[in-house]
Design an enzyme around this catalytic site. Structure first.
Site, PDB file in Angstrom:
ATOM      1  N   LYS A 122    -106.925   4.653  -2.924  1.00 39.26           N
ATOM      2  CA  LYS A 122    -106.827   5.801  -3.842  1.00 39.26           C
ATOM      3  C   LYS A 122    -108.238   6.289  -4.106  1.00 39.26           C
ATOM      4  CE  LYS A 122    -103.701   8.157  -6.136  1.00 39.26           C
ATOM      5  NZ  LYS A 122    -102.298   8.455  -5.789  1.00 39.26           N
ATOM      6  N   ASP A 176    -103.013  14.315  -4.845  1.00 40.19           N
ATOM      7  CA  ASP A 176    -102.440  13.704  -6.051  1.00 40.19           C
ATOM      8  C   ASP A 176    -102.677  14.745  -7.147  1.00 40.19           C
ATOM      9  OD1 ASP A 176    -101.298  11.052  -7.220  1.00 40.19           O
ATOM     10  OD2 ASP A 176    -102.927  11.484  -8.601  1.00 40.19           O
TER      11      ASP A 176
HETATM   12  P1  NDP Z   1    -100.001  18.011 -10.050  1.00 41.80           P
HETATM   13  O1  NDP Z   1    -101.444  18.133 -10.290  1.00 41.80           O
HETATM   14  O2  NDP Z   1     -99.342  18.905  -9.066  1.00 41.80           O
HETATM   15  O3  NDP Z   1     -99.184  18.137 -11.424  1.00 41.80           O
HETATM   16  C1  NDP Z   1     -99.431  17.253 -12.478  1.00 41.80           C
HETATM   17  C2  NDP Z   1     -98.592  17.693 -13.677  1.00 41.80           C
HETATM   18  O4  NDP Z   1     -98.711  16.714 -14.697  1.00 41.80           O
HETATM   19  C3  NDP Z   1     -99.054  18.992 -14.262  1.00 41.80           C
HETATM   20  O5  NDP Z   1     -97.956  19.630 -14.850  1.00 41.80           O
HETATM   21  C4  NDP Z   1    -100.058  18.513 -15.322  1.00 41.80           C
HETATM   22  O6  NDP Z   1    -100.263  19.448 -16.358  1.00 41.80           O
HETATM   23  C5  NDP Z   1     -99.368  17.284 -15.836  1.00 41.80           C
HETATM   24  N1  NDP Z   1    -100.374  16.353 -16.368  1.00 41.80           N
HETATM   25  C6  NDP Z   1    -101.446  15.836 -15.709  1.00 41.80           C
HETATM   26  N2  NDP Z   1    -102.174  15.035 -16.506  1.00 41.80           N
HETATM   27  C7  NDP Z   1    -101.543  15.058 -17.688  1.00 41.80           C
HETATM   28  C8  NDP Z   1    -101.802  14.429 -18.915  1.00 41.80           C
HETATM   29  N3  NDP Z   1    -102.868  13.612 -19.086  1.00 41.80           N
HETATM   30  N4  NDP Z   1    -100.929  14.664 -19.920  1.00 41.80           N
HETATM   31  C9  NDP Z   1     -99.850  15.467 -19.743  1.00 41.80           C
HETATM   32  N5  NDP Z   1     -99.562  16.096 -18.592  1.00 41.80           N
HETATM   33  C10 NDP Z   1    -100.394  15.895 -17.590  1.00 41.80           C
HETATM   34  O7  NDP Z   1     -99.763  16.466  -9.653  1.00 41.80           O
HETATM   35  P2  NDP Z   1     -98.519  15.796  -8.925  1.00 41.80           P
HETATM   36  O8  NDP Z   1     -97.281  16.506  -9.296  1.00 41.80           O
HETATM   37  O9  NDP Z   1     -98.881  15.619  -7.518  1.00 41.80           O
HETATM   38  O10 NDP Z   1     -98.540  14.330  -9.578  1.00 41.80           O
HETATM   39  C11 NDP Z   1     -97.757  14.000 -10.733  1.00 41.80           C
HETATM   40  C12 NDP Z   1     -97.592  12.496 -10.797  1.00 41.80           C
HETATM   41  O11 NDP Z   1     -96.922  12.033  -9.599  1.00 41.80           O
HETATM   42  C13 NDP Z   1     -98.883  11.666 -10.853  1.00 41.80           C
HETATM   43  O12 NDP Z   1     -98.653  10.502 -11.611  1.00 41.80           O
HETATM   44  C14 NDP Z   1     -99.113  11.279  -9.391  1.00 41.80           C
HETATM   45  O13 NDP Z   1     -99.929  10.134  -9.270  1.00 41.80           O
HETATM   46  C15 NDP Z   1     -97.686  11.001  -8.974  1.00 41.80           C
HETATM   47  N6  NDP Z   1     -97.436  11.028  -7.546  1.00 41.80           N
HETATM   48  C16 NDP Z   1     -97.716  12.133  -6.805  1.00 41.80           C
HETATM   49  C17 NDP Z   1     -97.446  12.154  -5.454  1.00 41.80           C
HETATM   50  C18 NDP Z   1     -97.612  13.377  -4.626  1.00 41.80           C
HETATM   51  O14 NDP Z   1     -97.142  13.374  -3.484  1.00 41.80           O
HETATM   52  N7  NDP Z   1     -98.193  14.451  -5.130  1.00 41.80           N
HETATM   53  C19 NDP Z   1     -96.961  10.948  -4.758  1.00 41.80           C
HETATM   54  C20 NDP Z   1     -96.602   9.852  -5.643  1.00 41.80           C
HETATM   55  C21 NDP Z   1     -96.871   9.906  -6.981  1.00 41.80           C
HETATM   56  P3  NDP Z   1    -101.585  20.362 -16.369  1.00 41.80           P
HETATM   57  O15 NDP Z   1    -101.274  21.490 -15.433  1.00 41.80           O
HETATM   58  O16 NDP Z   1    -101.742  20.788 -17.770  1.00 41.80           O
HETATM   59  O17 NDP Z   1    -102.718  19.502 -15.888  1.00 41.80           O
END
Ligand code: NDP
Length: 449
Positions: free
Chosen positions: A122, A162
């Site tokens: 990571k 991510d």
């Molecule tokens: P994105 O950046 O596309 O979206 C993240 C979302 O979560 C946004 O809506 C963001 O809001 C919100 N968010 C981020 N940090 C916080 C926080 N501290 N408090 C509240 N909301 C928050 O990321 P992903 O959708 O790719 O990832 C989401 C989750 O899924 C993570 O935990 C990631 O590790 C996990 N994941 C992702 C994978 C992938 O293929 N993308 C694979 C496996 C797991 P804002 O816009 O305000 O930042």
């Protein structure tokens, strides 16, 4: 068990999320250690919690006004026993060594569950892409890659996206890698479709989390049809979780960003989801704007004075946390149970605190932990690597079918392991032990390295 957790805490006292991830695994694998005494004498736990390599570097870049900024870049190469390091890059101001070590540690077990040959890694940076121009993001990505390129490669370490790293960032990172190495290889996944990317990759994590939920429900002769669902987040994972839930006849009533959440009692439909995707992916706006178009929906801003998240306090059947780590605390978990939730499928990594997991398990919820339920993303990344090596591309239908089969197989593996080790239906025990045994046996085969 306690001595390993203590060792990790003593070595790196401030890495709270890493302690949590290690505790969650270590507390469930006792039966596997009892059955395999050689694991102890080989000091396997001590080796697993120490990354094979940690790379930390300076990332200087210039904003559109000519001002210089300096961020930190990281790559944790955690474990390569079953394949090249594989895991995403996160760009978010909260990023630090402890958060990336927790994510890399989880990734090792998750990747083992996919059945594909991928080790765990990571990386990322404390850079915040929010509010930056495309040119600023490009300059940052180029600077980041001008150091990272030394350590990665299609057979060594293959990063992906991510939080904060999507198609745009992967494009800029890939462009710089190609220039510096003078080679066009599958060094990153999540690439654009017309230059080596895989169909279904953007959808894979969200779709996979829903497929995993459907498998869990099937064990109780149930389906997602007409289920009311709470989703958090509004990024990549949340968007495609919502899409697949709608395809399968479920009703989605919430989504969020880090500023607040939307409750749409009537439920989303395809048109509303398209608007949300445009809002987040094109306009890079905030979810609050959704209410300007759909005036019956209610926006609630984050209230730092509350000790719970009101998003998790609505009557519903299923919950899909898809935003970030520790977004469900013990009170949220209890609220979910009180509101009749029967299933939680984790799209995000480690979104539930350990006390919350205990509440789900005590109340016999169908609980799919992230390292199993969100493994669809890295699985299709593995398929992207295969397609790149073979210089060919599978169709959308073929890839979706493979994704479904992989999620089915992960579900079966977890269920069987939970059964074998005396915790039938406990997917936490199942996922941790199945992933652990596969990685550890490979480590033992390869000697003390
Ligand atoms: P994105 O950046 O596309 O979206 C993240 C979302 O979560 C946004 O809506 C963001 O809001 C919100 N968010 C981020 N940090 C916080 C926080 N501290 N408090 C509240 N909301 C928050 O990321 P992903 O959708 O790719 O990832 C989401 C989750 O899924 C993570 O935990 C990631 O590790 C996990 N994941 C992702 C994978 C992938 O293929 N993308 C694979 C496996 C797991 P804002 O816009 O305000 O930042």
């Amino acid at each position: 068990m306690n001595s390993i957790i203590q060792l990790v805490k003593d070595k790196d006292p401030v890495e709270r999320e890493f302690h949590q991830a290690v505790s969650e695994v270590v507390e469930t694998i006792q039966p596997a250690l009892d059955q395999n005494p050689e694991y102890r004498s080989a000091k396997i736990l001590e080796r697993l919690v120490e990354p094979e390599r940690v790379i930390l570097f300076r990332v200087p870049w210039m904003d559109d006004q000519g001002e210089i900024h300096v961020n930190r870049g990281f790559r944790i190469e955690m474990n390569s026993a079953i394949g090249p390091y594989k895991g995403g890059l996160r760009f978010h101001p909260s990023v630090n060594l402890g958060i990336l070590k927790f994510l890399a540690f989880e990734q090792v077990f998750k990747n083992a569950l996919t059945t594909l040959p991928m080790g765990g890694g990571k990386g990322g940076s404390d850079f915040d892409p929010k509010g930056k121009s495309d040119n600023e993001v490009m300059r940052f990505c180029q600077s980041f890659m001008s150091e990272l390129f030394r350590y990665i490669g299609p057979d060594t370490d293959v990063p992906a996206g991510d939080i904060g790293v999507g198609a745009r960032e992967i494009g800029y990172l890939f462009g710089m890698y190609k220039k510096l190495r003078n080679e066009f290889t599958g060094v990153l996944t999540g690439k654009g479709l017309n230059w080596g990317g895989s169909l279904i990759r953007p959808e894979a994590t969200g779709y996979g989390s829903v497929y995993f939920a459907a498998e869990m429900l099937a064990t109780r002769d149930d389906t997602l049809q007409s289920k009311t669902c709470l989703v958090s987040g509004s990024g990549n994972v949340a968007q495609y979780t919502i899409e697949k839930l709608l395809d399968l006849g479920a009703k989605v009533v919430t989504f969020s960003d880090s500023s607040g959440y939307i409750f749409d009692e009537a439920g989303l439909d395809r048109e509303k989801l398209d608007f949300l995707m445009m809002l987040k992916n094109v306009r890079r706006g905030r979810v609050q704007k959704y209410c300007e178009k759909y005036t019956d929906a209610v926006y609630t801003p984050v209230d730092p004075a509350l000790d719970y998240n009101p998003l998790w306090n609505h009557k519903a059947d299923c919950a899909f946390p898809s935003a970030t780590q520790n977004e469900i605390n013990a009170k949220d978990a209890q609220n979910l149970v009180n509101n009749g939730i029967g299933l939680v499928s984790e799209g995000a990594n480690m979104p539930t605190v350990i006390e919350g997991i205990d509440i789900f398990l005590d109340n016999k919820l169908l609980y799919g932990p992230g390292k199993a339920a969100n493994a669809g993303g890295v699985s299709v990344s593995g398929l992207e690597m295969s397609q790149n090596s073979m210089r060919m591309a599978w169709t959308r239908e073929e890839l979706d079918e493979r994704l479904k089969m992989i999620m089915k197989s992960i579900h079966k593996t977890c269920l069987e392991a939970s059964d074998q080790y005396g915790a039938t239906g406990n997917y936490v025990v199942g996922a941790n032990i199945a992933g652990f045994v596969k990685v550890v046996d490979a480590m033992l085969d390869q000697g003390l390295v």
